[in-house]
Design an enzyme around this catalytic site. Structure first.
Site, PDB file in Angstrom:
ATOM      1  N   ASP A 202       0.831  -1.195   0.000  1.00 47.47           N
ATOM      2  CA  ASP A 202       0.000   0.000   0.000  1.00 47.47           C
ATOM      3  C   ASP A 202       0.870   1.251   0.000  1.00 47.47           C
ATOM      4  OD1 ASP A 202      -2.731   1.189   0.397  1.00 47.47           O
ATOM      5  OD2 ASP A 202      -1.784   1.925   2.234  1.00 47.47           O
ATOM      6  N   GLU A 260      14.755 -14.516  -0.433  1.00 49.80           N
ATOM      7  CA  GLU A 260      15.169 -15.670   0.367  1.00 49.80           C
ATOM      8  C   GLU A 260      14.159 -16.812   0.267  1.00 49.80           C
ATOM      9  OE1 GLU A 260      15.765 -14.416   4.374  1.00 49.80           O
ATOM     10  OE2 GLU A 260      17.149 -12.790   3.823  1.00 49.80           O
TER      11      GLU A 260
END
Length: 545
Positions: A202, A260
């Protein structure tokens, strides 16, 4: 690490506003089990992922975009275990799940803010943006809130102002503080560990502010149109309160975290200010995977010139970042109303076809597959603080947030058996899922068929794009993955057209398309609001059914 042909590059993402999707508890508010119950419906649309607007704990001043606990599910939406069930069931159907992460600000009820406002020397004193008053006691500068008025609120607790780019109950975090960055990265890590496939970020251009607190200059061009003139926010150039260069370094840290994990994605919401420049910067390698802006969301036209201009600003090459196209979401007036297409579902379908064929991903907002118009609500029914502030010049965002109409034979559209948080308009009941499901030529069934076909066309998902000149009202371009290119001709006008692509095109329509498209030696003949797809020079694709 993702490969060149990553799943997200040409994904279709279905946005769910959970308050308005399906209520399973009888409190008039949609919930997480309601989303899980409708996953088969979503999967059958032919989409790749869902984006769920905020469902974490919140006082609901801005309906979830004011977070009071980043790791807890709000009881309105269910329990913590409901999230895991939703993730697992979505993954079982081949759907990815993106969470809406509101990182730029929190609720004023968040424990971080409560501690920060307590004194000027507590451990979290610098976790939010605090500033002394101007010599006359006024705010420290001229920055304005998106929701009206100054973006500074006086706090007698500290005898200072705090920054809020939205409601005063939504104080802005101070991303210049490394501890804040670590805290929000830990929040994201928590949800990634739980199984989230990524985040819609957002207002991600709002994370950092100018530490010198310099005034914004005036906007040299007078805001055009009633939508802009009602809000003084549009009279400034927002060069110091948003879009700061420090944003990029944090996004690189967030990208490193998501890398990751396998196949995770970051989708950023870009503000309108310098949209094209921000998009290029924010989607550069090592930053956001995808980003979308307001170019088409706020546009009152969907003609080829507008779409082509937007696409050209963002670029077509492999070195350009990947856009995410959207024509509707929870913040904007629905397209059929905004573009004057309430009585023309063909236009809404074809606009969606055009956006999902452009280079990039595309967002499909709940109800767009039904060609729902904007709901007209009485002031007494409004919940949106933005609309209540600017009524009657602006009715707010609730008209795009009313509950999904699942059936026509229930006054609430079978969304809830109790009074819903927003009313379901009668016009939406006539366009319900059950009604359209039984009509082969409905917007719902046409979009299902098209997205199912598009999923199996690699060029439309990952290929490069080259625009062509065409007759007025027709968008023409080629998508090329190096193996099976697709020539696209999409008529976004109420009249028929003939396209002469300038190279050999052969092939016919997909069986049962019903649009009367055909190609011959004179060119490709398109009816009003029709589309044709073919492989240059000698292969067959077809027309939208």
């Amino acid at each position: 690490m993702t490969t060149h042909a990553a799943w997200w590059q040409g994904a279709t993402i279905y946005q769910i506003y959970p308050r308005s999707f399906l209520d399973t508890t009888g409190n008039g508010v949609g919930d997480l089990p309601g989303i899980t119950r409708k996953l088969d419906y979503i999967a059958a649309l032919g989409v790749d992922a869902i984006w769920i607007s905020p469902f974490v704990q919140s006082p609901m001043k801005d309906y979830g975009y004011d977070v009071s606990d980043y790791r807890a599910v709000d009881p309105l939406f269910g329990q913590q275990g409901d999230v895991q069930v939703l993730f697992d069931e979505a993954h079982r159907r081949g759907l990815r799940v993106l969470m809406d992460q509101v990182l730029s600000h929190t609720s004023d009820q968040h424990p971080w803010f409560r501690e920060s406002r307590g004194s000027r020397d507590n451990p979290k004193a610098d976790w939010y943006v605090w500033a002394d008053a101007a010599p006359d006691g006024g705010p420290p500068n001229n920055w304005l809130s998106v929701f009206g008025g100054a973006s500074w609120q006086w706090s007698p607790w500290r005898s200072q102002y705090y920054l809020h780019n939205f409601l005063r109950e939504q104080p802005d975090l101070n991303f210049h503080n490394p501890e804040v960055q670590e805290a929000v990265l830990d929040v994201c890590r928590y949800w990634l560990d739980l199984g989230a496939d990524g985040f819609r970020l957002d207002v991600c251009a709002f994370y950092f502010h100018d530490t010198e607190l310099r005034d914004n200059p005036p906007e040299p061009e007078t805001p055009r149109g009633a939508h802009f003139q009602f809000n003084p926010y549009s009279y400034q150039r927002h060069v110091h309160d948003i879009g700061q260069p420090e944003n990029l370094g944090f996004l690189e840290r967030l990208r490193a975290l998501t890398d990751e994990y396998e196949d995770r994605v970051l989708l950023g919401e870009m503000h309108q200010e310098n949209y094209a420049q921000l998009h290029r910067e924010y989607t550069a390698p090592g930053r956001l995977h995808l980003a979308y802006g307001y170019d088409l969301l706020g546009a009152e036209q969907r003609d080829p010139a507008v779409i082509r201009r937007s696409a050209e600003k963002l670029g077509y090459s492999d070195t350009d970042g990947w856009p995410c196209w959207a024509m509707d979401n929870h913040d904007f007036t629905r397209t059929p109303t905004r573009c004057g297409w309430e009585d023309n579902p063909d236009a809404s379908v074809m606009a969606l076809v055009a956006l999902t064929c452009l280079r990039g991903a595309a967002c499909l907002y709940q109800g767009s597959e039904l060609a729902l118009p904007e709901a007209t609500l009485d002031y007494e029914d409004l919940q949106d603080p933005y609309g209540r502030e600017f009524w009657p010049a602006y009715a707010g965002r609730d008209g795009a947030r009313t509950p999904m109409p699942w059936t026509a034979d229930h006054p609430n559209g079978d969304f809830s058996h109790e009074a819903p948080w927003l009313p379901v308009p009668p016009a939406h009941l006539r366009l319900s899922v059950a009604t359209q499901d039984a009509q082969p030529g409905s917007p719902l069934n046409r979009i299902r068929r098209f997205l199912a076909w598009r999923r199996d066309e690699p060029a439309l998902r990952h290929g490069a794009m080259r625009m062509h000149d065409g007759p007025e009202g027709v968008l023409t371009f080629t998508r090329d993955d190096g193996a099976n290119p697709v020539f696209c001709a999409i008529n976004l006008s109420p009249g028929g057209a003939c396209v002469t692509p300038g190279h050999a095109i052969s092939g016919g329509a997909l069986e049962g398309h019903g649009f009367g498209c055909h190609a011959d030696e004179t060119g490709i003949h398109l009816p009003a609001w029709g589309a044709w797809f073919g492989r240059p020079p000698n292969s067959v694709a077809g027309a939208v059914r």
